[in-house]
Design an enzyme around this catalytic site. Structure first.
Site, short mmCIF file in Angstrom:
data_model
loop_
_atom_site.label_atom_id
_atom_site.label_comp_id
_atom_site.label_asym_id
_atom_site.label_seq_id
_atom_site.Cartn_x
_atom_site.Cartn_y
_atom_site.Cartn_z
CB ILE A 11 -0.91 0.03 1.25
CG1 ILE A 11 -1.73 -1.26 1.33
CG2 ILE A 11 -1.84 1.24 1.19
CD1 ILE A 11 -2.58 -1.34 2.58
CG HIS A 12 2.84 2.64 -3.05
ND1 HIS A 12 3.04 3.43 -4.14
CD2 HIS A 12 2.61 1.39 -3.51
CE1 HIS A 12 2.95 2.69 -5.23
NE2 HIS A 12 2.69 1.45 -4.88
N GLY A 13 1.21 5.53 -2.11
CA GLY A 13 0.45 6.63 -2.71
C GLY A 13 -0.34 6.27 -3.95
CB ALA A 16 -3.57 5.58 -0.73
#
Lengths: 179, 284
Positions: A11-13, A16
């Protein structure tokens, strides 16, 4: 709807901000054996997700059990795995995966001897074999870093690779480990 | 010219670098940098107008990892400085700012890779030796070095580029300059559209229409609209606070009849389809 994505950053930018919105995701299931046993990593991953999206971090085998449960049908889930190997494992065992996206692989993980499928996907020889098997099971598997970027079918990228290999004597593009 | 170049470089260092060290402080936004450059160059009003115009253009620019598009800070500082120096306001600033913003982003990425990145092994070594103080020192040192080097960009740009820009702006016929002005006025719509792409949400969309009606039909001035915005924010904040308080109270009530109840429920779930309570909740 189950969307599967290979992303070594989990999960990262990009996940998200871009993918959750584009796919209208209700829950993110991180299927990674290492993260599932690491409380610090679990906490960090949960912090990285948008607040309205539920997050569950499980081992790959637990993920298979959850995704095949009747309650999973009808949910819009994003399943994140760290390697093509884990993606293949899930595709083999979970029937109703709608899309398979190979996002970011090979910048952090893996050994020296990598072949670049795109500027974001670099695979080691065993991973390349897994990728070929994956394309057999999921012919529509694609490479796409963010929703606004161009989408390339994984099988096309692999086909291009074999053409290149025939042309040149050296088997693959060597990337410096610093990348 | 030396003074102008130096002061703009300093503003870039303090705002763009400052924003990197202070979290999401918004110091590096055009609306902050525009007036600052105006103040330094003796024309606050032009600076503010240019800052507001560029903020509208860059409003939707939020750089996340690989999905970066421009660096608004450098763009505003240099664009505003040239526009104030040459006269011509936002019509001069916007066409200059956009390519500078694109260039700034590339340079910023390079400084991360080659300047900050090259210190990574040193941090590892210091950590292995347990030198916490040196790590803090190096952390700020690398920061100062990175943004110091970044600030050279506007310094050299203004010092060397002024005459060239002057000639270029003078050479543009009035018709085209007017066209640029019109295009510049359209760009806020693009900025707004980029912002909406990020923020659009069915639950808050209604406020967008409220704002539109307020401006288009009631012809409210911006100040009145901003006050209405603050009132809505406060009301929603109070409501959220009440809701979370209520949720906490309900949670406590649910826990009261001992853990027994919860265990039975989780147990029942497990029998049904082999999921534990946490997994059930995820799929609920």
């Amino acid at each position: 709807m189950i969307a599967l994505r290979v992303d070594e950053r989990l999960i990262h930018g990009q996940i998200a901000m871009a993918w959750c919105r584009a796919l209208q995701i209700q829950g993110i299931l991180v299927a990674n054996d290492e993260a599932a046993t690491n409380e610090v990593q679990k906490m960090a991953l949960k912090m990285a997700a948008p607040p309205e999206v539920k997050v569950l971090i499980k081992s790959v085998s637990d993920a298979v059990r959850i995704l095949t449960a009747p309650a999973a049908a009808g949910k819009r889930l994003l399943v994140l795995v760290r390697s093509v190997h884990d993606a293949l494992h899930l595709v083999e065992r979970v029937g109703n995966i709608e899309s398979v996206n190979i996002g970011n692989v090979g910048k952090i993980s893996g050994g020296e001897d990598k072949t670049a499928l795109s500027s974001y996907v670099m695979l080691t020889p065993p991973e390349l074999e897994d990728c070929k098997a994956l394309v057999q099971l999921a012919p529509e598997a694609f490479l796409q870093p963010v929703p606004t970027a161009e989408k390339t079918l994984a099988r096309d990228a692999l086909a291009k690779l074999s053409v290149r290999t025939e042309e040149s004597t050296s088997c693959c593009i060597k990337l410096p480990s610093s990348l | 010219m030396l003074y102008q170049a130096a002061i703009v470089a300093l503003i870039v260092f303090v705002t763009v670098g400052g924003a990197e060290s202070l979290g999401l402080s918004m110091l590096n936004r055009p609306i902050v940098i525009g007036p600052l450059v105006g103040l330094a160059l003796g024309d606050v009003q032009s600076g503010l107008l240019i800052g507001a115009a560029l903020e509208a253009v860059f409003m939707g620019v939020v750089n996340i990892g690989g999905a970066s598009s421009a660096e608004p800070g450098l763009a505003t500082a240099v664009g505003a400085a040239f526009a104030i120096h040459l006269g011509g306001g936002a019509a001069v600033a916007i066409p200059l700012a956009i390519p500078i913003g694109l260039l700034g982003l590339q340079v910023k990425t390079l400084t991360y890779i080659f300047i900050v990145g090259s210190f990574a092994p040193v941090f590892d070594r210091l950590a292995a030796q347990g030198k916490a103080k040196s790590i803090v020192g190096l952390h700020f040192g690398a920061w100062a070095l990175q943004w110091g080097l970044y600030a050279i960009l506007p310094f050299v740009g203004i010092l060397v580029g002024s005459d060239a820009i002057q000639v270029a702006v003078d050479a543009i016929p009035d018709v085209i300059m007017h066209g640029l002005e019109i295009c510049g006025n359209l760009l806020p719509a693009v900025g707004m559209a980029m912002l909406m792409k990020l923020l659009w949400d069915r639950t808050i969309a209604v406020f967008f229409f409220l704002g539109f009606v307020g401006v288009a039909y009631l012809q409210l001035p911006l100040i009145a609209l901003a006050v209405i915005g603050v009132i809505i924010a406060v009301v929603i904040g109070q409501r959220d606070y009440q809701a979370s308080k209520l949720a906490r109270e309900m949670d406590q009530l649910a826990k009261l009849p001992a853990g027994e109840h919860a265990v039975v429920m989780a147990g029942a779930g497990a029998e049904l389809d082999d999921l534990n309570a946490e997994e059930e909740d995820f799929l609920k």
